[in-house]
Design an enzyme around this catalytic site. Structure first.
Site, mmCIF file in Angstrom:
data_model
loop_
_atom_site.group_PDB
_atom_site.id
_atom_site.type_symbol
_atom_site.label_atom_id
_atom_site.label_comp_id
_atom_site.label_asym_id
_atom_site.label_seq_id
_atom_site.Cartn_x
_atom_site.Cartn_y
_atom_site.Cartn_z
ATOM 1 N N ARG B 243 0.967 -1.061 -0.012
ATOM 2 C CA ARG B 243 0.152 -0.044 0.004
ATOM 3 C C ARG B 243 0.779 1.395 0.018
ATOM 4 N NH1 ARG B 243 -2.022 1.042 5.292
ATOM 5 N NH2 ARG B 243 -0.741 2.675 5.178
ATOM 6 N N HIS B 247 -3.549 4.941 4.661
ATOM 7 C CA HIS B 247 -4.421 3.847 4.925
ATOM 8 C C HIS B 247 -5.837 4.547 4.280
ATOM 9 C CE1 HIS B 247 -7.773 1.351 6.912
ATOM 10 N NE2 HIS B 247 -8.026 2.725 7.488
ATOM 11 N N TYR B 256 4.642 6.498 10.633
ATOM 12 C CA TYR B 256 5.127 5.215 10.894
ATOM 13 C C TYR B 256 6.097 4.659 9.729
ATOM 14 C CZ TYR B 256 0.880 4.470 8.100
ATOM 15 O OH TYR B 256 -0.177 4.528 7.003
#
Lengths: 354, 344
Positions: B243, B247, B256
């Site tokens: 990805r 998100h 992150y």
């Protein structure tokens, strides 16, 4: 020998009776236990609807731990009545897919407390799929849940989840109080296009009673089980029989109690509640579930709303306590007993405006 | 990892040049719509979106194996590419991101795509139930259910794998392992390091494939469908992908992972990779690519116009669509709502 659907037949299956001489009242009434009545109802549902399927833990060969599905697999085949792996979320999630595929699933959760592991599928999926799919994917699921206490079972085998289920938009909830109600309410629930949580009072499974196989009256709404003038006891499931006992005892003291079997816990029959309490002007709600945020509060509010001007006293509640369902030794202290219900009645009858 | 028997029949047929070009056109359409949807969110046209940048090969390739005359797809909220591939009305699909109606406005029965689902493992069991219904009805449809590496941590996935295996249900479990469950990387999410490895424990054949290679995805999914359709029970495919973006449009991946990490993890862009392959094989030329992009742009414009034109749903639907048979309480609430909203 178990209580199989194949034994103890005393009446003709209404749907198989075509061509037979016109049934008399005697031929359409049978004495049976609630277990037998439920078993017979399921048998007839399977016979009437080829898309009805029954499944859950141990409900096939064993016939369920309470034998509610006894003999059904042998009669209708392993495709119609089957055992699943031991996983409640799986059972309920599978029900969603089967409903999407055009079936009418009648899953069983073996004991009330085992519905908790399936709450996500019940609340987030079953209850919402009709809405989410804009009515194109109805969830005609009849979830049978052996419910409430009274059988000295281990932990998680005696819970009263009605308020939890009734609070969820998209679910309907019903509970029978005797074999006749069990037979007719289950047959009705299992033909509805919406999800119905069918809460079977397991402490009443072996109680016998007359079942009128031909005429069950209206399967919707509440039902007056005993007429009375002085006070209405509102109850459902196993508590109805206890309230009828209480009414008999109270009658010895000249108190004439009406017992209303709510039957449908969602939708609640507000009109029947109003009609009964407008007549008696006093009401006590009795349930096994804990007091706080229990369904009794909802019932009391509905009564207050419709009968505020006629009520002679605030609506009382006699319920279980806000404790985890206790072990068998304390069960009788927890479930509303005759004395506690009588105290509740007394509080209402002796109420004085301040 | 490949524990699925080698395919035979149609499933073994190589893709034709026309099919390869069609796959590319689909991937471009999905890429363009996906990146546009993020722009729409920034422009305030839609309140939120779950991007799938980098997952086009996994979604288009798997969706390409679906036969919408008999199969059924159970998505989560990140399967726009699958929806586009199987021909769902994309204005109706995007309406869920417009916050018009949970689940979308498309007809799931006609589209063969279950309503969009926000519970990540919620529909995995539904696929098993639907698939078992095919067995009971004597039909040959296959259910394909999508979930990610994060969802594979949920109990429902394990119950579904076990149910499907015990019942030999015709289900294809299509796992897009995109490396991240919001901020948590796969190694902190999936014990054993592979979702496909778990299938063996359920006796389910599994394939772990390069999910960024659209041809590999089509071939694997076709094999899985053929296997399930022939009555051999479920198959699990773990498509390894990445990805590339956040998100959701509310997520900040900078908290992150670094851009360097993103670049390393993502590898070669699946769309660019496929383009180079088609060029090298002489299946398509620059004119074709330009044409595919132009078509994608035109399509995106049409979809944007469509969702911008979408009004709110009538408030009565809020009450009318809860049940097939409404209740007195709901009717009373609806009547009350009508009365009080008319006074505003």
């Amino acid at each position: 020998m178990s209580n199989s659907i194949l034994e103890g037949e005393s009446a003709v299956h209404p749907t198989l009776a075509a061509g037979a001489p016109e049934s008399t009242a005697a031929a359409t009434t049978a004495v049976m236990s609630m277990q037998q009545a439920l078993n017979r109802a399921l048998d007839e549902v399977l016979a009437d609807n080829p898309k009805a399927v029954i499944f859950g833990e141990d409900c096939g060969r064993l016939g369920g731990v309470f034998r509610i599905t006894d003999g059904l697999q042998a009669k209708h085949g392993e495709q119609r009545v089957f055992d699943t792996p031991l996983a409640e979320s799986g059972i309920l999630g599978m029900s969603v897919g089967l409903a999407m595929a055009g079936f009418h699933p009648i899953p069983e959760v073996q004991f009330d407390g085992f519905a908790y592991p399936a709450i996500n599928q019940i609340v987030c999926q079953i209850a919402r799929m009709n809405y989410r799919s804009r009515g194109t994917m109805p969830m005609p699921i009849t979830l049978r849940v052996p419910s409430f206490g009274g059988i000295r079972a281990p932990e998680h085998h005696g819970e009263s989840l009605e308020a939890l289920f009734a609070h969820v938009p998209g679910l309907k909830v019903v509970s029978p109080s005797n074999p006749n109600e069990a037979y007719h309410l289950l047959k009705y629930a299992a033909t509805r296009p919406d999800p119905v949580i069918f809460m079977e009072p397991k402490s009443r499974y072996w109680q016998k009673g007359d079942v009128n196989l031909a005429d069950g009256g209206s399967p919707t709404g509440a039902k007056v089980m005993r007429e009375g003038r002085h006070l209405t006891l509102v109850a459902w499931g196993a508590m109805v029989a206890r309230c009828l006992q209480v009414a008999e005892l109270a009658a010895e003291d000249g108190i004439d109690i009406e017992v209303l079997d709510l039957r449908w816990l969602k939708p609640i029959d507000a009109e029947a509640l109003a009609a009964s309490v407008r007549k008696t002007r006093r009401a006590v709600v009795v349930h096994e579930a804990p007091l706080t945020s229990g369904l009794g509060a909802e019932v009391a509010q509905l009564i207050t709303q419709s009968c505020f001007d006629t009520l002679r006293a605030p609506v009382e509640r006699v319920t279980g306590f806000d404790v985890p369902y206790p072990s068998g030794d304390l069960e009788d202290e927890y479930i509303p007993n005759i004395d506690r219900i009588l105290f509740g009645i007394q509080r209402v009858l002796e109420y004085k405006r301040g | 990892m490949d524990t699925l028997p080698v395919a035979s029949g149609d499933a073994a047929e190589p893709l034709t040049p026309a099919q390869l070009r069609e796959l590319y056109s689909l991937m471009v359409a999905v890429r363009h719509l996906d990146t546009s949807a993020i722009a729409w969110q920034r422009q305030g046209i839609i309140p939120g979106y779950a991007p799938e940048l980098g997952q086009e090969a996994a979604q288009v390739g798997s969706g390409y194996a679906v036969d919408t005359t008999r199969d059924f797809v159970f998505p989560t909220y990140r399967e726009m590419g699958v929806a586009r591939t199987i021909g769902v009305d994309m204005v109706a699909y995007m309406s869920t991101h417009k916050a018009t109606w949970h689940g979308g406005l498309y007809d799931p029965l006609e589209s063969r795509l279950a309503p969009i689902q926000a519970v990540v493992a919620g529909s995995v069991l539904h696929a098993v139930g639907w698939a078992h219904g095919q067995t009971l009805d004597g039909k040959d449809g296959v259910a394909m259910t999508y979930f990610g590496d994060g969802a594979s941590s949920q109990g429902d996935v394990h119950e579904a794998l076990n149910f499907a295996a015990v019942m030999k249900a015709p289900v294809v479990f299509f796992v897009q392992n995109n490396g991240w469950a919001i901020s948590v990387p796969t190694e902190r999410q999936v014990a054993g390091g592979s979702v496909a490895a778990r299938a063996a424990g359920y006796g389910i054949p599994a394939l772990r494939i390069d999910g960024d290679d659209v041809v590999a995805v089509v071939e694997a999914t076709r094999r899985a469908f053929a296997h399930a359709r022939a009555g051999n029970g479920p198959v699990l495919i773990e498509a390894m992908t990445y990805r590339r973006g956040p998100h959701s449009t509310s997520d900040d991946p900078g908290r992150y992972r670094s851009l360097d990490e993103e670049r390393d993890g993502a590898g070669v862009d699946p769309l660019e990779r496929f383009r180079q392959r088609l060029l090298a094989d002489g299946v398509a030329d620059e004119a074709f690519f330009a044409e595919a992009l132009a078509a994608a742009k035109a399509e995106e414009e049409q979809i944007r116009t469509g969702i911008q034109a979408l009004g709110s749903r009538p408030g009565t639907e809020m009450f009318d669509l809860v049940f097939q048979e409404t209740t007195p309480a709901l009717q009373a609430q609806a009547a009350n709502w009508r009365e009080e909203s008319e006074h505003v």
